[in-house]
Motif scaffolding. Structure first.
Motif, PDB file in Angstrom:
ATOM      1  N   VAL A  73       9.317  16.218  -9.263  1.00 11.80           N
ATOM      2  CA  VAL A  73       8.150  15.373  -9.005  1.00 11.80           C
ATOM      3  C   VAL A  73       7.352  15.182 -10.293  1.00 11.80           C
ATOM      4  CG1 VAL A  73       5.965  15.191  -7.747  1.00 11.80           C
ATOM      5  CG2 VAL A  73       8.016  16.010  -6.567  1.00 11.80           C
ATOM      6  N   ALA A  74       7.284  16.220 -11.117  1.00 11.63           N
ATOM      7  CA  ALA A  74       6.557  16.118 -12.388  1.00 11.63           C
ATOM      8  C   ALA A  74       7.173  15.049 -13.287  1.00 11.63           C
ATOM      9  CB  ALA A  74       6.539  17.470 -13.095  1.00 11.63           C
ATOM     10  N   SER A 134       0.364  13.543  -9.183  1.00 12.55           N
ATOM     11  CA  SER A 134       0.915  13.719  -7.838  1.00 12.55           C
ATOM     12  C   SER A 134       1.342  12.358  -7.295  1.00 12.55           C
ATOM     13  CB  SER A 134      -0.120  14.346  -6.896  1.00 12.55           C
ATOM     14  OG  SER A 134      -1.182  13.434  -6.660  1.00 12.55           O
ATOM     15  N   THR A 135       2.130  12.368  -6.221  1.00 15.48           N
ATOM     16  CA  THR A 135       2.504  11.098  -5.596  1.00 15.48           C
ATOM     17  C   THR A 135       1.278  10.439  -4.972  1.00 15.48           C
ATOM     18  OG1 THR A 135       3.178  12.296  -3.595  1.00 15.48           O
ATOM     19  CG2 THR A 135       4.907  11.737  -5.184  1.00 15.48           C
ATOM     20  N   GLY A 150      -5.604  -3.779  -4.580  1.00 12.02           N
ATOM     21  CA  GLY A 150      -5.290  -3.550  -3.179  1.00 12.02           C
ATOM     22  C   GLY A 150      -4.135  -4.357  -2.640  1.00 12.02           C
ATOM     23  N   LEU A 151      -3.533  -5.246  -3.463  1.00 13.41           N
ATOM     24  CA  LEU A 151      -2.424  -6.067  -2.986  1.00 13.41           C
ATOM     25  C   LEU A 151      -1.206  -5.220  -2.648  1.00 13.41           C
ATOM     26  CD1 LEU A 151      -1.162  -8.878  -2.483  1.00 13.41           C
ATOM     27  CD2 LEU A 151      -0.491  -8.887  -4.905  1.00 13.41           C
ATOM     28  N   ILE A 152      -0.927  -4.210  -3.484  1.00 14.83           N
ATOM     29  CA  ILE A 152       0.211  -3.320  -3.253  1.00 14.83           C
ATOM     30  C   ILE A 152      -0.317  -1.908  -3.019  1.00 14.83           C
ATOM     31  CG2 ILE A 152       2.264  -2.281  -4.292  1.00 14.83           C
ATOM     32  CD1 ILE A 152       2.749  -4.896  -5.752  1.00 14.83           C
ATOM     33  N   ARG A 153      -0.041  -1.392  -1.850  1.00 12.66           N
ATOM     34  CA  ARG A 153      -0.460  -0.035  -1.495  1.00 12.66           C
ATOM     35  C   ARG A 153       0.784   0.794  -1.217  1.00 12.66           C
ATOM     36  NH1 ARG A 153      -5.853   0.530  -0.635  1.00 12.66           N
ATOM     37  NH2 ARG A 153      -7.082  -1.404  -0.516  1.00 12.66           N
ATOM     38  N   THR A 154       1.327   1.361  -2.273  1.00 10.90           N
ATOM     39  CA  THR A 154       2.541   2.162  -2.138  1.00 10.90           C
ATOM     40  C   THR A 154       2.260   3.420  -1.328  1.00 10.90           C
ATOM     41  OG1 THR A 154       2.118   3.326  -4.210  1.00 10.90           O
ATOM     42  CG2 THR A 154       3.438   1.317  -4.327  1.00 10.90           C
ATOM     43  N   ASP A 155       3.334   4.051  -0.868  1.00  5.63           N
ATOM     44  CA  ASP A 155       3.206   5.274  -0.065  1.00  5.63           C
ATOM     45  C   ASP A 155       4.284   6.271  -0.494  1.00  5.63           C
ATOM     46  OD1 ASP A 155       1.926   6.804   1.898  1.00  5.63           O
ATOM     47  OD2 ASP A 155       3.385   6.228   3.420  1.00  5.63           O
TER      48      ASP A 155
END
Length: 208
Positions: free
Chosen positions: A158-159, A175-176, A189-194
């Motif tokens: 993850v790092a 962090s993610t 706010g157009l792209i809100r990754t998860d």
């Protein structure tokens, strides 16, 4: 093998409380086994549990969109069907290889008319990511009939993933969750990754 550029893939996401995560993951494994028994069009699948134990994601490879839509579970909430856009790094993206590092999955909504251009942008942007240390493989997919983008990646750690985001965007993250917050700010706010990191719970490769 799970990822095949010629087949549609279903992503099923379950939001859960951490205390119930293990039970939900077991239930999702049982459910996909039932689907595989009744639906010959379901060719391969994998169940994943997020490190924060707040999401369970099942990914399935189907022979066709029609085969998927004929299954009664296709109408469940939290399910989307996706088409392959691009894979960078190792091809196909490995799923059950314990030496391939951590699994990072992201599905996020976009306005439907923007699905194709955003998915292509993600693929091109991912080329820079794939050149960063620690990237093993990344597959980008676009929603079929739904405004969503899905990304399935393998990173050494993850790092390494957060360091790559910092290096390619200039926005320091650790962090993610920080990546998701930064992506939203960068796109107004157009792209809100998860993005979240996952462990593989169960896997069934290509069936004969």
């Amino acid at each position: 093998m799970l990822f095949d550029r010629h087949r549609p893939h279903a992503f099923r996401e379950r939001r859960v409380e951490p205390a119930a995560a293990q039970a939900v993951a077991a239930a999702e494994e049982a459910a996909v086994l039932r689907r595989a028994t009744r639906a010959p069009g379901l060719r391969a699948w994998a169940v994943h549990l997020a490190h924060d134990r707040m999401r369970v994601v099942t990914v399935e490879a189907w022979n066709s969109a029609d085969a998927f839509r004929q299954d009664p579970d296709a109408r469940e909430p939290g399910v989307g069907l996706f088409a392959w856009v691009a894979t960078g790094g190792r091809k196909p993206t490995p799923v059950d290889d314990p030496e391939a590092g951590v699994i990072v999955i992201d599905t996020f909504p976009v306005w439907r008319p923007l699905v194709r251009p955003v998915s292509l942008f993600n693929a091109r942007n991912g080329e820079g990511f794939n050149r960063q240390p620690g990237c093993v493989s990344t597959t980008v997919m676009r929603g079929l009939g739904v405004g969503r983008i899905a990304t399935y990646a393998r990173w050494r750690t993850v790092a390494d993933f957060t360091a790559a985001f910092t290096a390619t965007t200039g926005h320091p993250v650790d962090s993610t969750d920080a990546i998701n917050e930064a992506a939203a700010r960068m796109t107004a706010g157009l792209i809100r990754t998860d993005y979240h990191a996952y462990d593989l719970v169960a896997f069934q490769g290509e069936r004969s």
